[in-house]
Design an enzyme around this catalytic site. Structure first.
Site, PDB file in Angstrom:
ATOM      1  N   SER A   1      43.518  -6.156  55.306  1.00 47.52           N
ATOM      2  CA  SER A   1      43.171  -4.835  54.780  1.00 47.52           C
ATOM      3  C   SER A   1      44.240  -3.780  54.995  1.00 47.52           C
ATOM      4  CB  SER A   1      41.849  -4.356  55.404  1.00 47.52           C
ATOM      5  OG  SER A   1      41.978  -4.186  56.797  1.00 47.52           O
TER       6      SER A   1
ATOM      7  N   LYS B   1      34.712   1.852  58.243  1.00 43.10           N
ATOM      8  CA  LYS B   1      35.983   2.496  57.919  1.00 43.10           C
ATOM      9  C   LYS B   1      35.778   3.884  57.321  1.00 43.10           C
ATOM     10  CE  LYS B   1      38.393  -1.888  57.147  1.00 43.10           C
ATOM     11  NZ  LYS B   1      39.030  -2.781  56.160  1.00 43.10           N
TER      12      LYS B   1
END
Length: 320
Positions: free
Chosen positions: A198, A241
């Site tokens: 990511s 996140k």
């Protein structure tokens, strides 16, 4: 056996959820267990948030319960010693009783030099900001990656550099920059192993920023996997996140297009104030996160090694 089971993922509590759990369940329980009455102790909401953010780092509330218990016991001992009859717990009282905060949330680093960006990472304790530091120096085109990174994350850095070479002309990056300069990427907290795909979009942004000398907008955070053909692939841990971005004061979050469904599942009040941009291709990324090109031609920053001295190396700090 796993194919025959239904797996239900359970994400960690948000700050707001932990605060409500503390007010409705944890504080009343600790008040009762420590022989206090409601009139003896009261918690201000900023104090609860301070305990959650500064003294616990977990997805659940076990340690939050312990810290609230420590505050309650301190007040109970003072009342037993007839020093006080009651106490209101504010942020100053929390630090007075529990000591200096144990955990610090990384805030968005704001600087005027090119290459500062913000990315998002998933940890067992929820979302967080993972800082990546990179620099270029005279060399022969080598890339050095440090900070206990796993193979997948190292490959993302290689992919980002390879892709940047294919679009270098669009960013006015001279070919000599890749042949006569070495790139060093380091992720702080070197004792902590880090891996995962990511960080790809953040690595690309970091490298593009330092080579093009274009600043990265400091109110934008990003996450997503990249491929050699320029696609942005979905990643996990979106809720954690996004919450980390909100805590850090981020205004805009860039996510892979296929992660839009994950955002739709997050409570609207949790993501209030955040704007989301969804990416399918890497070409879209740099136009959104990089500021306008500098007046000075980037090629001037990357003269040949014979013209450039080691003291002129450019540095960049990036969060991924």
């Amino acid at each position: 056996l796993r194919d025959r089971m239904e797996i239900i993922p359970i994400s960690g509590y948000t700050l707001e959820e932990k605060s409500e759990i503390a007010k409705k369940y944890l504080i009343p329980r600790q008040v009762e267990e420590n022989g206090l009455k409601a009139k003896n102790i009261s918690f201000k909401e900023p104090a609860i948030h301070a305990i959650i953010d500064g003294y616990t780092r977990e997805s659940g509330v076990r340690n939050l319960n312990r810290e609230i218990g420590a505050v309650a016991r301190n007040v109970a001992s003072q009342i037993a010693a007839e020093e006080i009859k009651s106490r209101t717990i504010n942020k100053n009282a929390v630090e007075d009783i529990l000591g200096k905060r144990k955990f610090f949330s990384d805030v968005v680093e704001r600087t005027t030099v090119p290459g500062v960006a913000t990315g998002l990472a998933w940890t067992p304790y929820g979302g967080d900001i993972l800082f990546i530091e990179a620099s270029v120096s005279p060399g022969n085109g080598k890339i050095n990656i440090t900070g206990q990174l796993g193979d997948v994350m190292k490959e993302s850095a290689q992919l980002a550099l390879s892709y940047l070479k294919t679009i270098s002309g669009e960013l006015d990056i001279p070919d000599s920059a890749f042949n006569e300069w070495d790139l060093h990427i380091h992720v702080p907290a070197g004792s902590v192993p880090k891996d995962g795909p990511s960080a790809g979009v953040s690595l690309l942004t970091a490298i593009a920023s330092i080579f093009s000398q274009r600043k990265v907008k400091n109110t934008v955070a990003m996450t997503g996997e990249i491929t050699l053909r320029g696609a942005v692939l979905p990643v996990g841990g979106i809720k954690e996140k996004v919450l980390a971005a909100r805590r850090a004061g981020i205004k805009t979050v860039l996510l892979p297009a296929k992660n839009e469904k994950d955002v739709d599942e997050i409570e609207s009040e949790t993501i209030e104030g955040l704007d989301f941009i969804y990416l399918e291709r890497m070409e879209e990324l740099l136009g959104l996160v990089l500021e306008k090109a500098p007046k000075e031609n980037p090629a001037e920053k990357f003269r040949t090694k014979k013209q450039k001295t080691g003291t002129d190396a450019q540095h960049v700090t990036v969060s991924s």
